[in-house]
Design a protein around this motif. Structure first.
Motif, PDB file in Angstrom:
ATOM      1  N   GLY A 113      24.709  -1.478   8.847  1.00 50.15           N
ATOM      2  CA  GLY A 113      23.280  -2.218   8.553  1.00 50.15           C
ATOM      3  C   GLY A 113      23.331  -3.571   9.275  1.00 50.15           C
ATOM      4  N   SER A 121      19.131  -4.061   2.351  1.00 51.67           N
ATOM      5  CA  SER A 121      17.974  -2.904   2.585  1.00 51.67           C
ATOM      6  C   SER A 121      16.493  -3.616   2.203  1.00 51.67           C
ATOM      7  CB  SER A 121      17.893  -1.832   1.915  1.00 51.67           C
ATOM      8  OG  SER A 121      18.178  -1.936   0.137  1.00 51.67           O
ATOM      9  N   THR A 122      16.458  -4.782   1.513  1.00 52.01           N
ATOM     10  CA  THR A 122      15.337  -5.402   1.251  1.00 52.01           C
ATOM     11  C   THR A 122      15.185  -6.616   2.089  1.00 52.01           C
ATOM     12  OG1 THR A 122      16.444  -6.623  -0.572  1.00 52.01           O
ATOM     13  CG2 THR A 122      15.210  -4.367  -1.141  1.00 52.01           C
TER      14      THR A 122
END
Length: 206
Positions: free
Chosen positions: A45, A204-205
């Protein structure tokens, strides 16, 4: 490791002269194996971040801030007997916050924090610490990107990634982990997974 990747942590990367050989039930290696998939997902990520660029660096620090704030707060509430004796020296949230402020961003305690979360048990502390201290190793790699930035504000705000340079904090932590009793390993694994989940949620945010 590909220099273009942004590692969250470098599992079991030895410092120069450090031996890889360890006892089969050394908690360091138990945690490495148990969290390998979570670690790889987090690395993937972050791989797109170029920390020489201000926007990417701010995004990275922002993603780190909420989890570090929460995990360090949890650890501060745990009895000292369950932590390394030098735990106060290992805290890095203050440096992280200073870097964000130096880049013009206020810290948001809700970013990546687990709202209303139950505090972890003392037995989970080694796992929480493993994730924080492992990210210190990854930080040594990331710092090499930051110091080459053409943006002077990026270069001037590297307190978090450079924290503990020259103090050999990882070898002393690895020795502390190796001395943890085997009956506490399962709880430590839960703590490590909980920490990784916080960072994944923040990523993820972000």
């Amino acid at each position: 490791m590909d220099e273009g990747q942004v590692p969250f942590a470098v599992h079991a990367m030895p410092e120069p002269g450090e031996r890889r050989v360890a006892e089969p039930r050394d908690l360091r290696f138990v945690l490495r194996d148990a969290t390998d998939a979570a670690h790889r997902r987090l690395d993937a990520g972050f791989a797109a971040h170029d920390l020489t660029r201000r926007a990417d660096y701010v995004a990275f620090l922002s993603a780190m801030s909420g989890p570090f704030w929460q995990i360090e707060g949890w650890l501060d509430g745990i009895e000292a007997a369950f932590l390394p004796t030098d735990w106060p020296v290992r805290r890095r949230f203050r440096e992280l916050r200073a870097d964000l402020e130096g880049l013009g961003l206020a810290f948001d305690p809700a970013a990546g924090a687990e709202s209303g979360a139950e505090r972890p048990s003392e037995a989970e502390a080694p796992g929480l610490l493993y994730v924080l201290e492992g990210s210190r190793l990854g930080g040594q790699v990331l710092l090499r990107q930051v110091v080459t930035s053409i943006d002077p504000q990026v270069r001037a705000n590297a307190r978090f990634l450079s924290h503990g340079e020259g103090q050999r904090l990882w070898p002393s932590f690895a020795a502390w982990l190796g001395a943890r009793p085997a009956e506490g390993h399962e709880a430590a694994i839960r703590g490590a997974h909980r920490a990784f989940a916080l960072f994944a949620a923040a990523q993820s945010t972000g």
